[in-house]
Design an enzyme around this catalytic site. Structure first.
Site, PDB file in Angstrom:
ATOM      1  N   SER A 199       0.817  -1.211   0.000  1.00  0.00           N
ATOM      2  CA  SER A 199       0.000   0.000   0.000  1.00  0.00           C
ATOM      3  C   SER A 199       0.848   1.257   0.000  1.00  0.00           C
ATOM      4  O   SER A 199       2.033   1.226   0.332  1.00  0.00           O
ATOM      5  CB  SER A 199      -0.871   0.007   1.258  1.00  0.00           C
ATOM      6  OG  SER A 199      -0.012   0.064   2.390  1.00  0.00           O
ATOM      7  N   ILE A 200       0.193   2.359  -0.307  1.00  0.00           N
ATOM      8  CA  ILE A 200       0.885   3.647  -0.271  1.00  0.00           C
ATOM      9  C   ILE A 200       1.199   4.026   1.180  1.00  0.00           C
ATOM     10  O   ILE A 200       2.277   4.522   1.481  1.00  0.00           O
ATOM     11  CB  ILE A 200       0.084   4.731  -1.033  1.00  0.00           C
ATOM     12  CG1 ILE A 200       0.881   6.033  -1.062  1.00  0.00           C
ATOM     13  CG2 ILE A 200      -1.304   4.945  -0.459  1.00  0.00           C
ATOM     14  CD1 ILE A 200       0.412   7.016  -2.100  1.00  0.00           C
ATOM     15  N   ASN A 203       4.245   2.241   2.504  1.00  0.00           N
ATOM     16  CA  ASN A 203       5.513   2.800   2.028  1.00  0.00           C
ATOM     17  C   ASN A 203       5.847   4.096   2.763  1.00  0.00           C
ATOM     18  O   ASN A 203       6.983   4.295   3.193  1.00  0.00           O
ATOM     19  CB  ASN A 203       5.439   3.042   0.515  1.00  0.00           C
ATOM     20  CG  ASN A 203       6.819   3.173  -0.098  1.00  0.00           C
ATOM     21  OD1 ASN A 203       7.190   4.216  -0.603  1.00  0.00           O
ATOM     22  ND2 ASN A 203       7.600   2.111  -0.025  1.00  0.00           N
ATOM     23  N   ASP A 212      10.836   4.284  -2.541  1.00  0.00           N
ATOM     24  CA  ASP A 212      10.821   4.838  -3.892  1.00  0.00           C
ATOM     25  C   ASP A 212       9.746   5.898  -4.101  1.00  0.00           C
ATOM     26  O   ASP A 212       9.846   6.706  -5.007  1.00  0.00           O
ATOM     27  CB  ASP A 212      10.612   3.702  -4.912  1.00  0.00           C
ATOM     28  CG  ASP A 212      11.891   2.923  -5.107  1.00  0.00           C
ATOM     29  OD1 ASP A 212      12.972   3.515  -4.945  1.00  0.00           O
ATOM     30  OD2 ASP A 212      11.814   1.725  -5.404  1.00  0.00           O
ATOM     31  N   GLU A 589      27.690 -29.612  -6.127  1.00  0.00           N
ATOM     32  CA  GLU A 589      28.666 -30.641  -6.462  1.00  0.00           C
ATOM     33  C   GLU A 589      29.131 -31.343  -5.183  1.00  0.00           C
ATOM     34  O   GLU A 589      28.908 -32.535  -5.005  1.00  0.00           O
ATOM     35  CB  GLU A 589      29.842 -29.998  -7.208  1.00  0.00           C
ATOM     36  CG  GLU A 589      30.729 -31.004  -7.895  1.00  0.00           C
ATOM     37  CD  GLU A 589      31.755 -30.364  -8.813  1.00  0.00           C
ATOM     38  OE1 GLU A 589      31.434 -29.334  -9.445  1.00  0.00           O
ATOM     39  OE2 GLU A 589      32.887 -30.863  -8.895  1.00  0.00           O
ATOM     40  N   ARG A 667      42.805 -24.773 -12.309  1.00  0.00           N
ATOM     41  CA  ARG A 667      42.087 -24.430 -13.543  1.00  0.00           C
ATOM     42  C   ARG A 667      42.357 -22.964 -13.916  1.00  0.00           C
ATOM     43  O   ARG A 667      42.527 -22.622 -15.087  1.00  0.00           O
ATOM     44  CB  ARG A 667      40.597 -24.703 -13.335  1.00  0.00           C
ATOM     45  CG  ARG A 667      39.655 -24.187 -14.360  1.00  0.00           C
ATOM     46  CD  ARG A 667      39.751 -24.877 -15.677  1.00  0.00           C
ATOM     47  NE  ARG A 667      39.170 -26.199 -15.676  1.00  0.00           N
ATOM     48  CZ  ARG A 667      38.776 -26.832 -16.803  1.00  0.00           C
ATOM     49  NH1 ARG A 667      38.918 -26.244 -17.969  1.00  0.00           N
ATOM     50  NH2 ARG A 667      38.280 -28.047 -16.748  1.00  0.00           N
ATOM     51  N   GLU A1048      30.273 -24.815 -19.604  1.00  0.00           N
ATOM     52  CA  GLU A1048      30.975 -23.687 -18.986  1.00  0.00           C
ATOM     53  C   GLU A1048      31.553 -22.663 -19.970  1.00  0.00           C
ATOM     54  O   GLU A1048      31.532 -21.463 -19.684  1.00  0.00           O
ATOM     55  CB  GLU A1048      32.118 -24.226 -18.124  1.00  0.00           C
ATOM     56  CG  GLU A1048      31.632 -25.014 -16.933  1.00  0.00           C
ATOM     57  CD  GLU A1048      32.772 -25.786 -16.288  1.00  0.00           C
ATOM     58  OE1 GLU A1048      33.247 -26.759 -16.907  1.00  0.00           O
ATOM     59  OE2 GLU A1048      33.199 -25.403 -15.202  1.00  0.00           O
TER      60      GLU A1048
HETATM   61  C1  LIG Z   1      10.302  -8.216  -2.333  1.00  0.00           C
HETATM   62  C2  LIG Z   1      10.074  -6.782  -1.905  1.00  0.00           C
HETATM   63  C3  LIG Z   1      10.432  -5.771  -2.780  1.00  0.00           C
HETATM   64  C4  LIG Z   1      10.256  -4.451  -2.385  1.00  0.00           C
HETATM   65  N1  LIG Z   1      10.622  -3.471  -3.267  1.00  0.00           N
HETATM   66  C5  LIG Z   1      10.451  -2.181  -2.925  1.00  0.00           C
HETATM   67  C6  LIG Z   1      10.802  -1.146  -3.843  1.00  0.00           C
HETATM   68  O1  LIG Z   1      11.239  -1.404  -4.970  1.00  0.00           O
HETATM   69  N2  LIG Z   1      10.658   0.132  -3.425  1.00  0.00           N
HETATM   70  C7  LIG Z   1      10.174   0.461  -2.191  1.00  0.00           C
HETATM   71  O2  LIG Z   1      10.075   1.634  -1.881  1.00  0.00           O
HETATM   72  N3  LIG Z   1       9.807  -0.518  -1.324  1.00  0.00           N
HETATM   73  C8  LIG Z   1       9.931  -1.810  -1.650  1.00  0.00           C
HETATM   74  N4  LIG Z   1       9.563  -2.792  -0.775  1.00  0.00           N
HETATM   75  C9  LIG Z   1       9.046  -2.414   0.541  1.00  0.00           C
HETATM   76  C10 LIG Z   1       7.501  -2.476   0.689  1.00  0.00           C
HETATM   77  O3  LIG Z   1       6.939  -3.332  -0.244  1.00  0.00           O
HETATM   78  C11 LIG Z   1       6.842  -1.129   0.522  1.00  0.00           C
HETATM   79  O4  LIG Z   1       7.329  -0.245   1.492  1.00  0.00           O
HETATM   80  C12 LIG Z   1       5.308  -1.208   0.591  1.00  0.00           C
HETATM   81  O5  LIG Z   1       4.759  -0.022   0.111  1.00  0.00           O
HETATM   82  C13 LIG Z   1       4.803  -1.458   1.996  1.00  0.00           C
HETATM   83  O6  LIG Z   1       3.381  -1.585   1.952  1.00  0.00           O
HETATM   84  P1  LIG Z   1       2.596  -2.660   2.799  1.00  0.00           P
HETATM   85  O7  LIG Z   1       1.161  -2.344   2.638  1.00  0.00           O
HETATM   86  O8  LIG Z   1       2.978  -4.038   2.434  1.00  0.00           O
HETATM   87  O9  LIG Z   1       3.151  -2.346   4.244  1.00  0.00           O
HETATM   88  P2  LIG Z   1       2.916  -3.169   5.573  1.00  0.00           P
HETATM   89  O10 LIG Z   1       4.010  -4.158   5.731  1.00  0.00           O
HETATM   90  O11 LIG Z   1       1.538  -3.701   5.579  1.00  0.00           O
HETATM   91  O12 LIG Z   1       3.085  -2.007   6.636  1.00  0.00           O
HETATM   92  C14 LIG Z   1       4.287  -1.303   6.731  1.00  0.00           C
HETATM   93  C15 LIG Z   1       4.261  -0.275   7.859  1.00  0.00           C
HETATM   94  O13 LIG Z   1       3.304   0.728   7.623  1.00  0.00           O
HETATM   95  C16 LIG Z   1       2.449   0.887   8.751  1.00  0.00           C
HETATM   96  N5  LIG Z   1       1.136   1.261   8.243  1.00  0.00           N
HETATM   97  C17 LIG Z   1       0.490   0.696   7.179  1.00  0.00           C
HETATM   98  N6  LIG Z   1      -0.673   1.341   6.974  1.00  0.00           N
HETATM   99  C18 LIG Z   1      -0.763   2.315   7.899  1.00  0.00           C
HETATM  100  C19 LIG Z   1      -1.718   3.326   8.170  1.00  0.00           C
HETATM  101  N7  LIG Z   1      -2.824   3.479   7.431  1.00  0.00           N
HETATM  102  N8  LIG Z   1      -1.475   4.173   9.188  1.00  0.00           N
HETATM  103  C20 LIG Z   1      -0.371   4.058   9.969  1.00  0.00           C
HETATM  104  N9  LIG Z   1       0.577   3.127   9.759  1.00  0.00           N
HETATM  105  C21 LIG Z   1       0.383   2.266   8.724  1.00  0.00           C
HETATM  106  C22 LIG Z   1       2.494  -0.471   9.417  1.00  0.00           C
HETATM  107  O14 LIG Z   1       2.148  -0.426  10.776  1.00  0.00           O
HETATM  108  C23 LIG Z   1       3.920  -0.888   9.216  1.00  0.00           C
HETATM  109  O15 LIG Z   1       4.743  -0.335  10.186  1.00  0.00           O
HETATM  110  C24 LIG Z   1       9.722  -4.135  -1.118  1.00  0.00           C
HETATM  111  C25 LIG Z   1       9.348  -5.172  -0.255  1.00  0.00           C
HETATM  112  C26 LIG Z   1       9.525  -6.471  -0.630  1.00  0.00           C
HETATM  113  C27 LIG Z   1       9.108  -7.560   0.303  1.00  0.00           C
END
Ligand SMILES: Cc1cc2nc3c(=O)[nH]c(=O)nc-3n(C[C@H](O)[C@H](O)[C@H](O)COP(=O)(O)OP(=O)(O)OC[C@H]3O[C@@H](n4cnc5c(N)ncnc54)[C@H](O)[C@@H]3O)c2cc1C
Length: 1116
Positions: A199-200, A203, A212, A589, A667, A1048
């Site tokens: 979610s936004i 992040n 990002d 291996e 090698r 290889e």
């Molecule tokens: C494989 C992988 C790749 C990723 N790549 C990127 C990337 O390229 N760029 C990047 O920026 N990030 C990346 N991330 C990080 C992550 O995915 C992002 O930050 C994502 O936006 C988090 O959203 P979520 O809903 O999953 O967060 P969650 O894990 O559900 O929550 C994260 C935090 O936000 C808090 N929170 C959520 N909603 C609220 C709310 N409404 N009010 C108050 N607190 C809240 C939670 O309590 C928690 O502390 C990656 C993660 C993984 C696992």
């Protein structure tokens, strides 16, 4: 609505027949909900959950039909599920959520759980209360406002992407410049799977310094609506004060983020986003930025916002630049990298010089298991259905690089429900040793690297085993010195005994005859195997000490021997079976045994089947990698670049046990002349004993390291002389009759042939002129073009290892079962062997099958490695088939018109044995490792590659524009498989040289433990144009069916990409007046490329004394 399951729907079944949505007694829905609504939820989920039977692993789990049918009911109610460690609450109203936030300010409010999930799985964080905010309407809405787009905090990134795109399509362009850049950034944000749930708000609130979205939102001046139960709603601007520390925002502990407004841009505002990482797709940022500029009517900048991520613990604004840097800039820096439609071509030619009968050797045949593998039907070890009493094992490993073990307390782990036992050295009935210069099965008194295996926990599920393994308390006493890097080893003289030395010609005379001498250093770092399937084993005890082991290994016989040794049993009691691996690359291996032997020890002790499937992080910390190498050289040469003398010290980082390190070093020594004649040569090679996991075999096995060093020296000479590297290479090429320093014909004419073909196919000279012209016209983007040759010796260096066995059965229906000692890891060995059996027996491939590799059918097989398996096993199978042909000859003579099935039926009736073994040993090879004289290889495989690459001089980014790959694989047994090997090897080599980055701390902790931070090449790394050419009319009499080994050698083709990057950097340095001679180690990551461009900006970075600080990570 009716369920697709019909009468089998769980609603129609009595207790326990339903397909499960949860299992055991520990997960339950409790009555004491936080609100009335929570209690209501019990009526929805409670009775059904508690009435369900446990999950049966023998049944295919399906999505619970009840959840499909009654989804409205479930979605409309608050749910609270209490597990033993976590309570999960899913409210459905904002008020409930605010109440929960007030009541549990430390609870985590999750949407996608992509941050919190990582924290709990990998960072040992535990959050007793998790609140899911996916079902709160105020957090999931999206609406247009006068200022911009207002999105609820729980809106997923995929939804956001779709909504923004829709507005970009329909609104005036000037209003959506910020939206467009957010859309562009989302393209590179994680993967589609993550974006679908993340979610936004997740992040923003995570406030990662490398988020990002946050730099874009700050630069755009986005606003956030925050709300608390007591104080209501307030609006905060995402400005310099919003991110107030490492992972901290200005929100109060009792506030939640309700929504965000992403503003429209104005007609005089321009907006840009930027993300720099090793790899474009699905990679986390090193640095990122959001940039907004507002222009006055006369195009003067009157507002500039530059927000950067990755520059410190929190997002930073480049404030002084924002205030003062208003003026003109060089727009060429802003031009994007070249992009074009992906193009590819494979030219395999009609080169086959073999006679054809019913044969399919030489034809383009798909991999025999392609369909199963691409549809998910292929069975890997962990896909095997568990037996009723099967248990799971997790390894207990050292967290210290070098320490004495004082105590091990496993009481807490054993108390965890579901834990069966703790296994350690005390449980090894035979020798606690993995032999072959490897380590002990379980370390007892001392650990010599982080990841060293100390013990194992066995439990009724893998999850419980892993959790309990983390609860084993180990007290250590640190030992010193900790030796991690090659430099540490040199400082402490920490080497394995038996350094390799060779000397040929007269070094002093060579240097005396040289007009110039240069000294230099070059290093090549490690590489993780990163096979798709991690190492997996199932050990099933049988009667009287028998043990059947299913293992993902390139070397079943090695696993068999080591298990027998550890159990104190003869090898004939142990059967190891390998149907296939999901990739091996050398990592399976010897090192499959590291977890396979403990698994067998546990199965033996408990007398029940044990399964050990390593998680990616377990695999990455307990197994070794490609050997890092450091070379120190002195080279003497004449003005045309011709080398006369080379004095080399080679150091490889072997790790905490020797394993195959000397073979790898040997090698490297044998490849150190690449394709070049050097009359006077001295090499000293040492294997460094260090406190990291023992490094091991990896495709190329020292050959890529030796060749890289050889090519780097050619480049160094060219840079010093100021002539094209291409010309220096040509000046040094072996001629037709030249011998290598060890006395084997070097195949100079074959190299030339590939080289000339590559020059021609790549249109090298015309493109060289175009690249030079481009570089003259562009300051901040440069292109590089390089052509490099390949010569790779085919054989195991220990000559006895070049042997292979086979067993061929013909059944009475005419079908044929072939078994041989080689293993299938996706490389197509079984397909090629079937083609060769088909050719020899003169029957269609459809009658022939290979089901597995097993130690009870073909004994004492060597590892499937060294690019020799098609030769060894193809020819062993040929011998077996020829034996059968001979036996069938009288029948065929008696029944000249009979079909195959009739012949076989007749032979059976005549009492002719329809089963035969075959054996093949490569003739006439052997080298004396002390003198380094002899014929180490059966033959060479040759090739050449030309690659064009573009760099961004300011960011260090690069892009492969075109690569032309030429390989002489003899008369290819299967061009489709060979082309696949060539493309795959080039890409893997490119990963090694320009992308992959193993991060290890100065005290030996591996930071790169999974796909999250270890990046292998992805789609975006494929060259925009990739052409593969197989050299025509080139039969190889020493190879199986006139072919050459291909596993290889093509890895070395990737050197052209590395040296193309160097070529591009040289062009940048020419513009800035820096010396054309510079060192570029491998991997050349964006930061290295950027700094090597050495312009006025990079010069502003002060040189820091390495002794003055402790770095995060070290080069091994
Ligand atoms: C494989 C992988 C790749 C990723 N790549 C990127 C990337 O390229 N760029 C990047 O920026 N990030 C990346 N991330 C990080 C992550 O995915 C992002 O930050 C994502 O936006 C988090 O959203 P979520 O809903 O999953 O967060 P969650 O894990 O559900 O929550 C994260 C935090 O936000 C808090 N929170 C959520 N909603 C609220 C709310 N409404 N009010 C108050 N607190 C809240 C939670 O309590 C928690 O502390 C990656 C993660 C993984 C696992």
């Amino acid at each position: 609505m009716t369920c697709a399951m019909g009468s089998q729907c769980c609603k129609n079944l009595t207790n326990g027949d339903a397909h499960t949505i949860a299992n055991n007694n520990s997960t339950d829905v409790v009555q004491n909900g936080i609100e009335e609504t929570a209690t209501q939820s019990l009526e929805v989920l409670g009775p059904k959950l508690s009435s369900l039977r446990p999950y049966y692993p023998t049944q295919e789990p399906i999505f619970p039909p009840d959840l499909k049918i009654n989804h409205k009911e479930y979605h409309g109610a608050t749910v609270k599920i209490c597990g033993p460690r976590v309570t999960w609450i899913r409210p459905i109203s904002l008020d409930e959520m605010l109440q929960l936030k007030k009541q549990f300010p430390k609870a985590r409010f999750v949407v996608g759980n992509t941050e919190i999930g990582i924290e709990t799985k990998f960072k040992n964080q535990s959050y007793p209360i998790i609140v899911s905010s996916t079902h709160v309407p105020e957090l999931t809405y999206i609406q247009d406002t006068d200022q911009g787009l207002q999105v609820g905090g729980s809106v997923t990134l995929s939804q956001l992407d779709g909504e923004l795109k829709q507005r970009v399509r329909t609104l005036p362009e000037f209003k959506t410049r910020i939206f467009s850049e957010v859309v562009e950034m989302l393209k590179w944000f994680a993967s589609q799977q993550i974006r679908n749930v993340a979610s936004i708000s997740g992040n923003i609130i995570t406030a990662s310094p490398i988020s990002d979205l946050n730099p874009l939102l700050v630069a755009a001046g986005a606003t956030v609506q925050a709300m608390s139960k007591d104080r209501g709603c307030r609006t905060l601007t995402m400005d310099k004060d919003f991110f107030c520390g490492y992972r901290q925002t200005a929100l109060a502990p009792d506030e939640i983020l309700v929504s965000v407004v992403i503003p429209f841009s104005k007609s005089n505002e321009y907006f840009g986003g930027f993300k720099q990482c090793n790899r474009k797709e699905d990679d986390i940022s090193m640095v990122n930025a959001g940039m907004l500029v507002r222009l006055s009517e006369d195009w003067e900048v009157n507002k500039l916002v530059l927000a950067y991520g990755g520059m410190g613990p929190a997002l930073v604004l480049a404030r002084s630049t924002m205030e003062t840097a208003i003026g003109h800039s060089d727009l060429s820096a802003l031009q994007p990298m070249d992009s074009q439609e992906l193009k590819t071509m494979q030219v395999v030619g009609a080169q086959d010089s073999r006679s054809k009968v019913t044969d399919c050797v030489g034809q383009i045949i798909p991999h025999k298991a392609a369909l199963q593998q691409s549809t998910g039907q292929a069975v890997y070890v962990d896909d095997m259905v568990p037996t009723q009493d099967e248990v799971h094992m997790a390894l207990v490993t050292s967290t210290k690089a070098y320490a004495k073990i004082l105590t091990i307390d496993h009481s807490a782990a054993l108390a965890v429900p579901g834990v069966v036992d703790y296994i350690s050295a005390k449980d090894v009935p035979g020798q606690n040793s993995l032999q072959s210069q490897m380590d002990s099965v379980f370390s007892e008194d001392e650990v010599t690297c982080q990841g060293h295996i100390i013990g194992a926990v066995v439990a009724d599920s893998a999850d419980v085993a892993r959790r309990a393994a983390k609860m084993i308390k180990i007290e250590y006493e640190d030992k010193s010195p900790i030796v991690i890097t090659i430099e540490d080893a040199i400082k402490h003289s920490s080497f394995y005994t038996g350094e390799r030395r060779i000397s040929t010609g007269n070094l002093e005379a060579g240097f005396a005859a040289s007009t110039f001498t240069l000294t230099g250093e070059i290093r090549l770092n490690g590489q993780n195997h990163f096979y798709l399937e991690t190492i997996a084993t199932r050990a099933l005890p049988g009667e009287a000490g028998e043990m059947e082991v299913f293992c993902s290994t390139q070397h079943p016989n090695c696993v068999q021997e080591k298990i027998a040794n550890a159990l104190g049993l003869p090898s004939n009691k142990i059967v190891v079976r390998t149907k296939r691996m999901g990739g091996g690359f050398g990592g399976k291996e010897t090192q499959s045994a590291l977890s396979a032997v403990p698994c067998a020890v546990a199965a033996h002790k408990l007398q029940r089947p044990v399964r050990c499937v390593l998680d990616r992080d377990e695999d990455m910390i307990t197994t070794g990698n490609r050997h890092p190498f450091l070379a120190k050289y002195k080279v003497g040469f004449s003005p045309d670049g011709k080398l006369h003398a080379l004095d080399l010290e080679l150091y490889s980082n072997a790790g905490n046990s020797l394993d195959l390190s000397f073979a790898v070093a040997e090698r490297a020594i044998l490849q150190i002349d690449s394709c070049y004649k050097v009359e006077n040569l001295r090499i000293v090679a040492k294997c460094c004993k260090t406190n990291i996991m023992s490094n091991t075999a990896f495709r190329g096995f020292g050959g890529i390291q030796g060749t890289f060093i050889a090519e780097a020296i050619q480049e160094d000479v060219a840079e010093y002389l100021g002539i094209e590297p291409f010309k220096v290479r040509e000046a040094n090429f072996f001629h037709k009759t030249d011998l290598t320093y060890y006395g084997m014909n070097a195949g100079g004419d074959s190299v030339r042939r590939c080289w000339n073909m590559c020059l021609d196919k790549s249109d090298y000279f015309r493109r060289r002129a175009l690249v030079d012209q481009y570089n003259r016209e562009n300051r901040w983007k440069k292109k590089g073009l390089a052509i490099t040759p390949v010569r790779f010796g085919i054989a195991f260096l220990q000559s006895f290892m070049n042997q292979g066995g086979a067993l061929v059965h013909i059944y009475t229906d005419g079908s044929v079962l072939v078994t041989h000692g080689g293993t299938e890891m996706g490389q197509g060995l079984h397909t090629k062997v079937i083609q060769m059996a088909s050719e020899t027996l003169k029957i269609p491939m459809s009658l022939i099958h290979i089901s597995e590799t097993a130690t009870n059918t073909v004994p004492n097989a060597l590892a499937t490695a060294a690019s020799v398996s098609t030769d060894l096993y193809g020819l062993a199978v040929k011998v077996a088939c020829e034996t059968l042909n001979k036996r069938l000859e009288p029948i065929k003579a008696k029944h000249p018109h009979a079909i195959w099935e009739e012949i076989i039926a007749a032979a059976f009736r005549d009492g002719i044995s329809l089963s035969a073994t075959g054996f093949y040993k490569t003739p006439g090879i052997g080298i004396n490792m002390n003198t380094m004289k002899g014929i180490p290889f059966a033959y060479f495989t040759f090739g050449a590659a030309c690659t064009e690459l573009q760099i961004d001089c300011l960011t260090g980014d690069h892009k492969l524009l075109r690569t032309d790959l030429v390989m002489d694989v003899g008369d290819s047994v299967n061009p489709a498989i060979d082309v696949g090997q060539i493309e795959g090897a080039f890409t893997q080599g490119y990963g090694l040289l320009l992308l992959e980055d193993i991060k290890v701390t100065p005290d030996g902790a591996h930071l790169t433990r999974g796909p999250g931070n270890y990046k292998i090449p992805s789609f975006g790394n494929i060259a925009s144009e990739m052409n593969v050419y197989l050299v025509p009319d080139s039969p190889n009499p020493s190879g199986a069916f006139f072919s050459r080994g291909v596993g290889e050698p093509p890895l070395l083709l990737a050197l052209s990409a590395f040296f193309a990057a160097k070529d591009a950097i040289r062009a940048a340095r020419e513009d800035s007046g820096a010396s054309p001679r510079f060192r570029l180690d491998c991997p050349a990551l964006p930061q290295h490329i950027r700094m090597a461009c050495a312009d006025e900006i990079s010069k502003r970075f002060p040189q820091v004394d390495p002794a003055s600080y402790r770095p995060w990570t070290v080069d091994l």
